[in-house]
Design a protein around this motif. Structure first.
Motif, PDB file in Angstrom:
ATOM      1  N   PRO A  44      -9.009   7.873   0.750  1.00 53.02           N
ATOM      2  CA  PRO A  44      -8.772   6.650   1.433  1.00 53.02           C
ATOM      3  C   PRO A  44      -8.417   6.865   2.986  1.00 53.02           C
ATOM      4  O   PRO A  44      -8.772   5.941   3.847  1.00 53.02           O
ATOM      5  CB  PRO A  44      -7.759   5.678   0.615  1.00 53.02           C
ATOM      6  CG  PRO A  44      -7.949   6.460  -0.709  1.00 53.02           C
ATOM      7  CD  PRO A  44      -8.141   7.810  -0.583  1.00 53.02           C
ATOM      8  N   ARG A 153     -10.882  -0.464  -2.745  1.00 49.81           N
ATOM      9  CA  ARG A 153     -10.729  -0.609  -1.333  1.00 49.81           C
ATOM     10  C   ARG A 153     -11.514  -1.822  -0.466  1.00 49.81           C
ATOM     11  O   ARG A 153     -11.034  -2.225   0.691  1.00 49.81           O
ATOM     12  CB  ARG A 153     -10.802   0.782  -0.755  1.00 49.81           C
ATOM     13  CG  ARG A 153     -12.255   1.328  -0.646  1.00 49.81           C
ATOM     14  CD  ARG A 153     -12.439   2.770  -0.544  1.00 49.81           C
ATOM     15  NE  ARG A 153     -13.753   3.339  -0.059  1.00 49.81           N
ATOM     16  CZ  ARG A 153     -14.474   3.602  -1.212  1.00 49.81           C
ATOM     17  NH1 ARG A 153     -13.945   3.485  -2.460  1.00 49.81           N
ATOM     18  NH2 ARG A 153     -15.867   4.235  -0.881  1.00 49.81           N
ATOM     19  N   TRP A 195      -1.777   0.136  -2.378  1.00 54.47           N
ATOM     20  CA  TRP A 195      -2.382   0.408  -1.075  1.00 54.47           C
ATOM     21  C   TRP A 195      -1.004   0.279  -0.083  1.00 54.47           C
ATOM     22  O   TRP A 195      -0.925   0.966   1.050  1.00 54.47           O
ATOM     23  CB  TRP A 195      -3.276  -0.574  -0.944  1.00 54.47           C
ATOM     24  CG  TRP A 195      -3.995  -0.521   0.422  1.00 54.47           C
ATOM     25  CD1 TRP A 195      -5.024   0.092   0.996  1.00 54.47           C
ATOM     26  CD2 TRP A 195      -3.451  -1.081   1.872  1.00 54.47           C
ATOM     27  NE1 TRP A 195      -5.392   0.187   2.136  1.00 54.47           N
ATOM     28  CE2 TRP A 195      -4.279  -0.634   2.751  1.00 54.47           C
ATOM     29  CE3 TRP A 195      -2.260  -1.753   2.064  1.00 54.47           C
ATOM     30  CZ2 TRP A 195      -4.167  -0.908   4.173  1.00 54.47           C
ATOM     31  CZ3 TRP A 195      -2.159  -2.148   3.535  1.00 54.47           C
ATOM     32  CH2 TRP A 195      -2.952  -1.781   4.375  1.00 54.47           C
TER      33      TRP A 195
END
Length: 225
Positions: A44, A153, A195
């Motif tokens: 990510p 995401r 996250w």
């Protein structure tokens, strides 16, 4: 290989250092037998797929990926002269104020490779097996959290991230966060928490010593919004 962590600096200057100082390096592709181990994953942090050929390289990537102070990185950035022989650096990482190369135990040596020349101040950090072993709980926890971040995401909403960040101004257990936002898809709630941790906006020190669970505490970092 010595047991302590070592750092050294290469002092010569050359246009060849541009691959580290002026632009992101490109990952060196290895030609290995089909039977060689391959670990496929997705980052990510740099938004692309990665391939590793050693378990220790995969583990070190997780430590890099989970460190919010590291802005970007590249796996297998090139060969450098190290301990009098051309060794393939396992990672190049960039912080806000410095860069470094990471070399893992038993680095790949190629006597025919042409080592890059590095600028002053770029450190070579040797990671020992004992260091990876000491981070085993943290690594294993992130192996569970990263897939959640990757698969969601494109689905995470800024409003949900902000609300969870505000809610964790006081330390909250993961189950408490999920209960507070019970009207939202729980997979997205959990992924939002992970996250925020990945981005350095919340912290969870327990994950360094204890397995991730519904009772794991998450707390917003002071000064982050």
């Amino acid at each position: 290989m010595q047991s302590e962590q070592r750092s050294s600096h290469l002092s010569s200057r050359s246009p060849a250092s541009a691959w580290l100082s002026a632009q992101l390096p490109n990952s060196v592709k290895l030609e290995l037998e089909r039977s060689a181990h391959r670990f496929e994953t997705f980052s990510p942090k740099i938004n692309r797929r990665l391939t590793f050929y050693r378990r220790c390289a995969l583990d070190q990537w997780i430590l890099i990926e989970s460190d919010p102070e590291i802005r970007t990185f590249c796996e297998r950035p090139g060969f450098v002269q190290f301990r009098d022989q051309p060794c393939l650096a396992d990672s190049w990482v960039s912080y806000a104020d410095r860069q470094e190369l990471v070399i893992l135990p038993t680095p790949l040596v190629d006597v025919d490779a042409e080592p890059a020349t590095l600028e002053d101040g770029i450190a070579i950090r040797v990671v020992q097996t004992a260091q990876l072993t000491a981070s085993r709980v943290w690594i294993d926890n992130w192996r569970r959290m990263l897939p959640s971040i990757v698969t969601t995401r494109r689905l995470l909403q800024q409003s949900l991230l902000h609300a969870i960040h505000q809610f964790t101004a006081t330390p909250r257990q993961l189950q408490s966060i999920e209960q507070e936002f019970s009207g939202v898809d729980q997979a997205l709630v959990r992924a939002s928490v992970f996250w925020l941790l990945h981005a350095g906006l919340v912290r969870a020190p327990q994950l360094r010593t204890d397995t991730l669970s519904s009772s794991t505490l998450f707390e917003a970092m002071e000064g982050c919004s």
